[in-house]
Design a protein around this motif. Structure first.
Motif, short mmCIF file in Angstrom:
data_model
loop_
_atom_site.label_atom_id
_atom_site.label_comp_id
_atom_site.label_asym_id
_atom_site.label_seq_id
_atom_site.Cartn_x
_atom_site.Cartn_y
_atom_site.Cartn_z
N PRO A 42 -9.77 -3.69 4.42
CA PRO A 42 -9.39 -4.65 3.38
C PRO A 42 -8.13 -5.41 3.78
N GLY A 43 -8.11 -6.69 3.49
CA GLY A 43 -6.94 -7.50 3.82
C GLY A 43 -5.86 -7.38 2.76
N VAL A 44 -4.71 -7.98 3.05
CA VAL A 44 -3.60 -7.98 2.10
C VAL A 44 -4.02 -8.63 0.78
N ASN A 45 -5.02 -9.50 0.83
CA ASN A 45 -5.50 -10.15 -0.40
C ASN A 45 -6.00 -9.13 -1.42
N ALA A 46 -6.48 -7.97 -0.95
CA ALA A 46 -6.91 -6.93 -1.88
C ALA A 46 -5.72 -6.43 -2.71
N TYR A 47 -4.57 -6.27 -2.04
CA TYR A 47 -3.36 -5.87 -2.76
C TYR A 47 -2.87 -7.00 -3.67
N LEU A 48 -2.89 -8.24 -3.16
CA LEU A 48 -2.41 -9.37 -3.95
C LEU A 48 -3.24 -9.54 -5.22
N PHE A 49 -4.55 -9.31 -5.12
CA PHE A 49 -5.43 -9.40 -6.29
C PHE A 49 -5.04 -8.33 -7.31
N ALA A 50 -4.85 -7.09 -6.82
CA ALA A 50 -4.46 -6.00 -7.73
C ALA A 50 -3.10 -6.29 -8.36
N ASN A 51 -2.17 -6.81 -7.58
CA ASN A 51 -0.84 -7.12 -8.08
C ASN A 51 -0.87 -8.25 -9.10
N LEU A 52 -1.75 -9.22 -8.87
CA LEU A 52 -1.89 -10.35 -9.80
C LEU A 52 -2.23 -9.87 -11.20
N TYR A 53 -3.12 -8.87 -11.27
CA TYR A 53 -3.57 -8.38 -12.57
C TYR A 53 -2.92 -7.05 -12.95
N GLN A 54 -1.95 -6.59 -12.14
CA GLN A 54 -1.25 -5.33 -12.43
C GLN A 54 -2.25 -4.19 -12.67
N SER A 55 -3.22 -4.08 -11.79
CA SER A 55 -4.28 -3.08 -11.92
C SER A 55 -4.51 -2.38 -10.58
N ALA A 56 -4.48 -1.05 -10.57
CA ALA A 56 -4.76 -0.25 -9.37
C ALA A 56 -3.91 -0.69 -8.18
N ILE A 57 -2.65 -1.03 -8.44
CA ILE A 57 -1.79 -1.57 -7.38
C ILE A 57 -1.55 -0.53 -6.29
N ARG A 58 -1.19 0.69 -6.67
CA ARG A 58 -0.89 1.72 -5.67
C ARG A 58 -2.13 2.08 -4.86
N SER A 59 -3.28 2.15 -5.52
CA SER A 59 -4.51 2.47 -4.79
C SER A 59 -4.86 1.38 -3.79
N ALA A 60 -4.75 0.11 -4.20
CA ALA A 60 -5.08 -1.00 -3.31
C ALA A 60 -4.09 -1.07 -2.15
N ALA A 61 -2.79 -0.92 -2.44
CA ALA A 61 -1.79 -1.01 -1.39
C ALA A 61 -1.95 0.11 -0.38
N SER A 62 -2.14 1.34 -0.86
CA SER A 62 -2.31 2.47 0.05
C SER A 62 -3.59 2.33 0.87
N ALA A 63 -4.65 1.84 0.23
CA ALA A 63 -5.93 1.69 0.94
C ALA A 63 -5.82 0.64 2.05
N VAL A 64 -5.08 -0.43 1.80
CA VAL A 64 -4.89 -1.45 2.85
C VAL A 64 -4.23 -0.82 4.07
N LEU A 65 -3.20 -0.03 3.85
CA LEU A 65 -2.48 0.61 4.96
C LEU A 65 -3.35 1.64 5.68
N ILE A 66 -3.96 2.54 4.92
CA ILE A 66 -4.72 3.64 5.52
C ILE A 66 -5.98 3.11 6.20
N ALA A 67 -6.70 2.20 5.55
CA ALA A 67 -7.93 1.66 6.14
C ALA A 67 -7.63 0.85 7.39
N THR A 68 -6.50 0.13 7.40
CA THR A 68 -6.14 -0.62 8.61
C THR A 68 -5.92 0.34 9.78
#
Length: 314
Positions: free
Chosen positions: A273-299
Motif C-alpha cells: 500500500p502506498g502513502v495514499n492509504a495513510y493519507l486517506f485514513a488520516n483525511l477521515y480520522q479512521s483506522a489511522i494507526r492500522s493504515a500507517a503501520s501497514a504501510v511500513l510493514i507491508a513495504t
C-alpha cells in the motif's frame, strides 16, 4: 537471486537511505515534508502528464489487462472491508479505510522503478495504462463509499454525497496530472505541436520525480510506528501482497494476456500500500494507526513478496 539484488534492492536502498538520514536527524521533518510535497504535488504529476501525453491510447488500453488488475483490486477492497467490519469488529468508517488500504497498491513509486529495472523502460506501457485509471478510479470508489458511510442516517441527499466525492477526486494532484496529460495527448492528435523547450523542461522535472519520491518515502515511513490492531495490519498486508496479485495473475492467465501485459498487471498489483492509504485514513480520522503501520510493514515485507512474484512471472 539476481532479481533481489539487481532489481529490488536498489529501489529499497533509496527508501532506506531516506529513512536513515531522517532517523539520524540529518534531514528534518520539515525537509521531508517539503520534499514529499514537491514529489507528490508537482514532480510525480508532471511525470504522469508526460507519460499520458506520450501514450498510444488506441494501442495500450487493453480491456483484459485492466479487468485483471481492477477486478483483483475491487475484490481486495471488499474482502478487507467485510472482514474488518464483520470479523474484526471495526467501526463502519474504519472498515472502509482498511478496505482502501487493501485496495490502493503503490503502483507508481514502487511499481514503475521495479518494473523498469526488471524488464526495461520499454515494458512500462501496461503500467501506465493501469496508472491512468488508478488514482481517479480508486479514489472515486474510496471517497464515495466513505462519504455514503458517513452520511448514512443523516438525511444528506445521495447527489450531494456523490458531488462531494467527485470534487475530492478532481482536486487530487495525481488526477490533475493524468487528465492534463490525456488532454495534451488528444491535442497532439489534433495537430498541436509544443516547442521542444517545453518538453525538455517537462522531462527534467519528470526525471526527478521517482528518486525524490522514494527518498522522501523513506523519511515519511520513519513516522509510521508498528502499532495499532495487529489483525487489521495483517489483513491489509495479506490482501495487498498476496490476494490482489494472486487474483490478478489468475485472471490475467485466464484471459490470455500476453507476457508484457501480465507482467505489468501482476507487478503493479504486488506492490505494498502506498502513502495514499495513510493519507486517506488520516483525511477521515479512521483506522489511522492500522493504515500507517501497514504501510511500513507491508513495504518491508514486499522486498520478499516482490522477489517471489518476479520468480513466478514468465
Amino acid at each position: 537471486m539476481s532479481a533481489l539484488f539487481d532489481v529490488i534492492l536498489p529501489v529499497f536502498l533509496v527508501i532506506g537511505f531516506g529513512y536513515l538520514v531522517a532517523w539520524r536527524g540529518w534531514f528534518g521533518p520539515a525537509a521531508v515534508d517539503g520534499l514529499q510535497r514537491y514529489a507528490q504535488n508537482f514532480a510525480v504529476p508532471v511525470l504522469l502528464f508526460s507519460s499520458m501525453a506520450a501514450l498510444d491510447l488506441s494501442a495500450e488500453f487493453d480491456l483484459w489487462l485492466l479487468l485483471s488488475f481492477y477486478a483483483g483490486a475491487l475484490t481486495s477492497f471488499l474482502v478487507g472491508w467485510i472482514i474488518a467490519r464483520r470479523v474484526i469488529g471495526r467501526t463502519p468508517e474504519d472498515a472502509v479505510a482498511i478496505g482502501f488500504a487493501c485496495l490502493f497498491s503503490n503502483s507508481l513509486l514502487l511499481g514503475i522503478p521495479i518494473m523498469e529495472r526488471a524488464y526495461g523502460p520499454q515494458s512500462l506501457a501496461g503500467n501506465f495504462t493501469i496508472i491512468a485509471l488508478h488514482s481517479p478510479l480508486l479514489y472515486t470508489l474510496g471517497l464515495t463509499v466513505m462519504e455514503f458511510t458517513r452520511a448514512h442516517g443523516t438525511g444528506v441527499s445521495p447527489g450531494r454525497v456523490a458531488l462531494r466525492a467527485l470534487n475530492g477526486v478532481l482536486r487530487t494532484p495525481l488526477v490533475i496530472g493524468i487528465l492534463c496529460g490525456l488532454a495534451m495527448n488528444l491535442l497532439k492528435t489534433a495537430g498541436l505541436v509544443m516547442p521542444e523547450g517545453f518538453w525538455a523542461a517537462v522531462e527534467m522535472i519528470a526525471r526527478s520525480a521517482l528518486p525524490a519520491a522514494l527518498f522522501g518515502l523513506g523519511g515519511v515511513l520513519l513516522r509510521y510506528r508498528p502499532q495499532g490492531d495487529a489483525a487489521s495490519i495483517a489483513l491489509i498486508c495479506g490482501c495487498s501482497l498476496i490476494l490482489h496479485p494472486s487474483l490478478t495473475w489468475g485472471l490475467g492467465t485466464a484471459f490470455g494476456l500476453d507476457t508484457g501485459a501480465l507482467r505489468s498487471a501482476v507487478v503493479t498489483s504486488a506492490m505494498a500500500p502506498g502513502v495514499n492509504a495513510y493519507l486517506f485514513a488520516n483525511l477521515y480520522q479512521s483506522a489511522i494507526r492500522s493504515a500507517a503501520s501497514a504501510v511500513l510493514i507491508a513495504t518491508a515485507l514486499s522486498i520478499l513478496t516482490i522477489w517471489g512474484w518476479l520468480a513466478i512471472l514468465p
